[in-house]
Design a protein around this motif. Sequence first.
Motif, PDB file in Angstrom:
ATOM      1  N   SER A  71      13.577  54.690  85.665  1.00  0.00           N
ATOM      2  CA  SER A  71      14.382  54.385  84.480  1.00  0.00           C
ATOM      3  C   SER A  71      14.221  55.468  83.424  1.00  0.00           C
ATOM      4  O   SER A  71      15.209  55.927  82.826  1.00  0.00           O
ATOM      5  CB  SER A  71      13.960  53.016  83.923  1.00  0.00           C
ATOM      6  OG  SER A  71      14.643  52.738  82.727  1.00  0.00           O
ATOM      7  N   ARG A  72      12.996  55.903  83.207  1.00  0.00           N
ATOM      8  CA  ARG A  72      12.723  56.899  82.167  1.00  0.00           C
ATOM      9  C   ARG A  72      13.202  58.292  82.552  1.00  0.00           C
ATOM     10  O   ARG A  72      13.849  58.989  81.748  1.00  0.00           O
ATOM     11  CB  ARG A  72      11.218  56.933  81.885  1.00  0.00           C
ATOM     12  CG  ARG A  72      10.824  57.822  80.703  1.00  0.00           C
ATOM     13  CD  ARG A  72       9.328  58.082  80.705  1.00  0.00           C
ATOM     14  NE  ARG A  72       8.930  58.957  81.811  1.00  0.00           N
ATOM     15  CZ  ARG A  72       7.664  59.102  82.223  1.00  0.00           C
ATOM     16  NH1 ARG A  72       6.695  58.422  81.642  1.00  0.00           N
ATOM     17  NH2 ARG A  72       7.385  59.913  83.230  1.00  0.00           N
ATOM     18  N   ASP A  73      12.915  58.724  83.790  1.00  0.00           N
ATOM     19  CA  ASP A  73      13.153  60.119  84.180  1.00  0.00           C
ATOM     20  C   ASP A  73      14.485  60.357  84.874  1.00  0.00           C
ATOM     21  O   ASP A  73      15.008  61.477  84.854  1.00  0.00           O
ATOM     22  CB  ASP A  73      12.026  60.605  85.098  1.00  0.00           C
ATOM     23  CG  ASP A  73      10.698  60.728  84.373  1.00  0.00           C
ATOM     24  OD1 ASP A  73      10.660  60.483  83.149  1.00  0.00           O
ATOM     25  OD2 ASP A  73       9.678  61.058  85.031  1.00  0.00           O
ATOM     26  N   VAL A  74      15.028  59.328  85.514  1.00  0.00           N
ATOM     27  CA  VAL A  74      16.299  59.488  86.232  1.00  0.00           C
ATOM     28  C   VAL A  74      17.440  58.804  85.495  1.00  0.00           C
ATOM     29  O   VAL A  74      18.604  59.156  85.666  1.00  0.00           O
ATOM     30  CB  VAL A  74      16.171  58.949  87.683  1.00  0.00           C
ATOM     31  CG1 VAL A  74      17.442  59.236  88.484  1.00  0.00           C
ATOM     32  CG2 VAL A  74      14.966  59.568  88.402  1.00  0.00           C
ATOM     33  N   GLY A  75      17.084  57.825  84.662  1.00  0.00           N
ATOM     34  CA  GLY A  75      18.102  57.157  83.867  1.00  0.00           C
ATOM     35  C   GLY A  75      18.877  56.087  84.612  1.00  0.00           C
ATOM     36  O   GLY A  75      20.020  55.779  84.260  1.00  0.00           O
ATOM     37  N   ILE A  76      18.261  55.521  85.652  1.00  0.00           N
ATOM     38  CA  ILE A  76      18.916  54.482  86.447  1.00  0.00           C
ATOM     39  C   ILE A  76      18.005  53.261  86.519  1.00  0.00           C
ATOM     40  O   ILE A  76      16.797  53.385  86.754  1.00  0.00           O
ATOM     41  CB  ILE A  76      19.221  54.988  87.874  1.00  0.00           C
ATOM     42  CG1 ILE A  76      20.219  56.145  87.817  1.00  0.00           C
ATOM     43  CG2 ILE A  76      19.751  53.871  88.758  1.00  0.00           C
ATOM     44  CD1 ILE A  76      20.500  56.777  89.163  1.00  0.00           C
ATOM     45  N   GLU A  77      18.590  52.080  86.309  1.00  0.00           N
ATOM     46  CA  GLU A  77      17.834  50.832  86.415  1.00  0.00           C
ATOM     47  C   GLU A  77      18.013  50.266  87.819  1.00  0.00           C
ATOM     48  O   GLU A  77      19.142  49.968  88.227  1.00  0.00           O
ATOM     49  CB  GLU A  77      18.328  49.820  85.377  1.00  0.00           C
ATOM     50  CG  GLU A  77      18.166  50.270  83.938  1.00  0.00           C
ATOM     51  CD  GLU A  77      16.709  50.353  83.500  1.00  0.00           C
ATOM     52  OE1 GLU A  77      15.859  49.699  84.143  1.00  0.00           O
ATOM     53  OE2 GLU A  77      16.425  51.072  82.531  1.00  0.00           O
ATOM     54  N   VAL A  78      16.923  50.143  88.556  1.00  0.00           N
ATOM     55  CA  VAL A  78      17.033  49.689  89.949  1.00  0.00           C
ATOM     56  C   VAL A  78      16.287  48.388  90.230  1.00  0.00           C
ATOM     57  O   VAL A  78      16.521  47.748  91.256  1.00  0.00           O
ATOM     58  CB  VAL A  78      16.505  50.771  90.924  1.00  0.00           C
ATOM     59  CG1 VAL A  78      17.368  52.015  90.873  1.00  0.00           C
ATOM     60  CG2 VAL A  78      15.038  51.107  90.639  1.00  0.00           C
ATOM     61  N   LYS A  79      15.418  47.978  89.335  1.00  0.00           N
ATOM     62  CA  LYS A  79      14.484  46.885  89.619  1.00  0.00           C
ATOM     63  C   LYS A  79      15.170  45.615  90.093  1.00  0.00           C
ATOM     64  O   LYS A  79      14.719  44.980  91.048  1.00  0.00           O
ATOM     65  CB  LYS A  79      13.644  46.596  88.374  1.00  0.00           C
ATOM     66  CG  LYS A  79      12.577  45.521  88.599  1.00  0.00           C
ATOM     67  CD  LYS A  79      11.720  45.309  87.361  1.00  0.00           C
ATOM     68  CE  LYS A  79      12.507  44.702  86.233  1.00  0.00           C
ATOM     69  NZ  LYS A  79      11.639  44.282  85.101  1.00  0.00           N
ATOM     70  N   ASN A  80      16.258  45.237  89.455  1.00  0.00           N
ATOM     71  CA  ASN A  80      16.896  43.959  89.756  1.00  0.00           C
ATOM     72  C   ASN A  80      18.204  44.092  90.523  1.00  0.00           C
ATOM     73  O   ASN A  80      18.909  43.101  90.715  1.00  0.00           O
ATOM     74  CB  ASN A  80      17.145  43.181  88.462  1.00  0.00           C
ATOM     75  CG  ASN A  80      15.847  42.807  87.765  1.00  0.00           C
ATOM     76  OD1 ASN A  80      14.906  42.351  88.403  1.00  0.00           O
ATOM     77  ND2 ASN A  80      15.800  43.016  86.455  1.00  0.00           N
ATOM     78  N   CYS A  81      18.511  45.300  90.971  1.00  0.00           N
ATOM     79  CA  CYS A  81      19.756  45.490  91.717  1.00  0.00           C
ATOM     80  C   CYS A  81      19.673  44.784  93.072  1.00  0.00           C
ATOM     81  O   CYS A  81      18.680  44.943  93.790  1.00  0.00           O
ATOM     82  CB  CYS A  81      20.023  46.972  91.951  1.00  0.00           C
ATOM     83  SG  CYS A  81      20.453  47.895  90.475  1.00  0.00           S
ATOM     84  N   PRO A  82      20.694  44.003  93.454  1.00  0.00           N
ATOM     85  CA  PRO A  82      20.686  43.387  94.779  1.00  0.00           C
ATOM     86  C   PRO A  82      20.552  44.446  95.868  1.00  0.00           C
ATOM     87  O   PRO A  82      21.269  45.444  95.866  1.00  0.00           O
ATOM     88  CB  PRO A  82      22.057  42.701  94.847  1.00  0.00           C
ATOM     89  CG  PRO A  82      22.441  42.462  93.428  1.00  0.00           C
ATOM     90  CD  PRO A  82      21.896  43.642  92.676  1.00  0.00           C
ATOM     91  N   GLY A  83      19.611  44.232  96.769  1.00  0.00           N
ATOM     92  CA  GLY A  83      19.397  45.178  97.857  1.00  0.00           C
ATOM     93  C   GLY A  83      18.403  46.277  97.544  1.00  0.00           C
ATOM     94  O   GLY A  83      18.020  47.040  98.430  1.00  0.00           O
ATOM     95  N   SER A  84      17.961  46.367  96.294  1.00  0.00           N
ATOM     96  CA  SER A  84      17.000  47.427  95.955  1.00  0.00           C
ATOM     97  C   SER A  84      15.671  47.232  96.680  1.00  0.00           C
ATOM     98  O   SER A  84      14.928  48.184  96.891  1.00  0.00           O
ATOM     99  CB  SER A  84      16.775  47.482  94.437  1.00  0.00           C
ATOM    100  OG  SER A  84      16.276  46.239  93.946  1.00  0.00           O
ATOM    101  N   GLY A  85      15.377  45.988  97.072  1.00  0.00           N
ATOM    102  CA  GLY A  85      14.139  45.721  97.798  1.00  0.00           C
ATOM    103  C   GLY A  85      14.246  45.917  99.293  1.00  0.00           C
ATOM    104  O   GLY A  85      13.243  45.743 100.016  1.00  0.00           O
ATOM    105  N   ALA A  86      15.399  46.287  99.791  1.00  0.00           N
ATOM    106  CA  ALA A  86      15.566  46.494 101.233  1.00  0.00           C
ATOM    107  C   ALA A  86      14.692  47.635 101.723  1.00  0.00           C
ATOM    108  O   ALA A  86      14.500  48.640 101.025  1.00  0.00           O
ATOM    109  CB  ALA A  86      17.030  46.789 101.545  1.00  0.00           C
ATOM    110  N   ALA A  87      14.166  47.457 102.944  1.00  0.00           N
ATOM    111  CA  ALA A  87      13.367  48.506 103.595  1.00  0.00           C
ATOM    112  C   ALA A  87      12.214  48.980 102.721  1.00  0.00           C
ATOM    113  O   ALA A  87      11.983  50.175 102.555  1.00  0.00           O
ATOM    114  CB  ALA A  87      14.251  49.688 103.997  1.00  0.00           C
ATOM    115  N   GLY A  88      11.486  48.016 102.133  1.00  0.00           N
ATOM    116  CA  GLY A  88      10.335  48.384 101.318  1.00  0.00           C
ATOM    117  C   GLY A  88      10.684  49.164 100.074  1.00  0.00           C
ATOM    118  O   GLY A  88       9.919  50.020  99.623  1.00  0.00           O
TER     119      GLY A  88
END
Length: 379
Positions: free
Chosen positions: A234-251
């Motif tokens: 979030s800080r260095d790339v500027g993208i929020e991924v924590k709660n995105c559906p599928g972000s937890g796929a494949a570890g």
Amino acid sequence: MNIVIAPDSFKESMTASEAAGAFSKGFKKKWPDANVIEIPIADGGEGMVKAIVHSSNGVLIEKTVTGPLSTPVKAVYGLIDEGKTAVIEMAEASGLHLVPPASRNPLHTTTKGTGELIKDAASKGVKKIILGIGGSATNDGGAGMAQALGIRLLNSEGDSIQPGGGGLRDLSSIEISGVLPELKDIEIIAACDVDNPLTGEKGASAVFGPQKGATPEMVKELDQNLLHLSSIISRDVGIEVKNCPGSGAAGGLGAGLMAFLDAKLERGIELVLDAIHFDRLIAGADLVITGEGKIDGQTMYGKTPMGAAKRALKQNIPVIGVAGTLGNRSDILLEKGFTSLFSISPGAISLEQALADGPKNMEQFAYSLAGILQLKKNG
């Protein structure tokens, strides 16, 4: 008569191609003049590459890459559309089947080899990459993949963090500017059939970590490390991924693909069926046969047989489902348009015997089905 056989793999018994071949052999033994079209398919997990390459007249590329335990493994990926599209299974390089049960530890396993396959495909000038992300041994949030593609994941001393989900605890900064330049012009689509977020009780570590060898203590550590990774992204790339559906796929590879490669996550079976032009291949068929190792009430939720059936039913083509086992609530598929469902197992036999005899049982089933259809045709 035009018959399409479009199965997924029957796990531990037959690959999708083997299942299709056994059916075709049995059917044509009884009805030699029938036109049997073999379309092995997959939903983004095991067998996806070979299924798409088989149906698209593509080619397979073999590459030695870094395995999940940081030792060399041989992996294959495919090129289709005259070399414009690469088809990759992350499990080929970073899969759980590559790690002996006694060595499974997601604190150490890495996705670096997956990144190396992506890098090799990019070097061949592809314009699109379809990446299946099922069957992983990893929980590193795609960190190893990112490092293989030139992205720097650094600790507080400015050194690269160690491989695996455990190394994420030392992550201090991400430098994405060194990413392989070719990737900027490549569309990347991940075949993903889970909606899990990156962290929390439904996240990558809690839900999938134990099957990869994580103890309860490891799960807590891995979850905290992925949470830490998401904050640095979030800080260095500027993208929020924590709660995105599928972000937890494949570890957490789903999160890494979105953050580092601007990848899109799509439902696996729909992606595969579009890639092989399934609608066009089945046009004019009199019957579609689809199936997998087990058909039950869960099959209707995005599994391969349901995906193939929906496409066939749109063209008013009858669909028969076949499986090694018909499980609980499989009858609900009859309400969803399947004409009938069959188990290819001949009776009460052990699981071991059923798996070993899968090709023989499929062939015998197809032979019997051909006889029934001949009777119907001859009135």
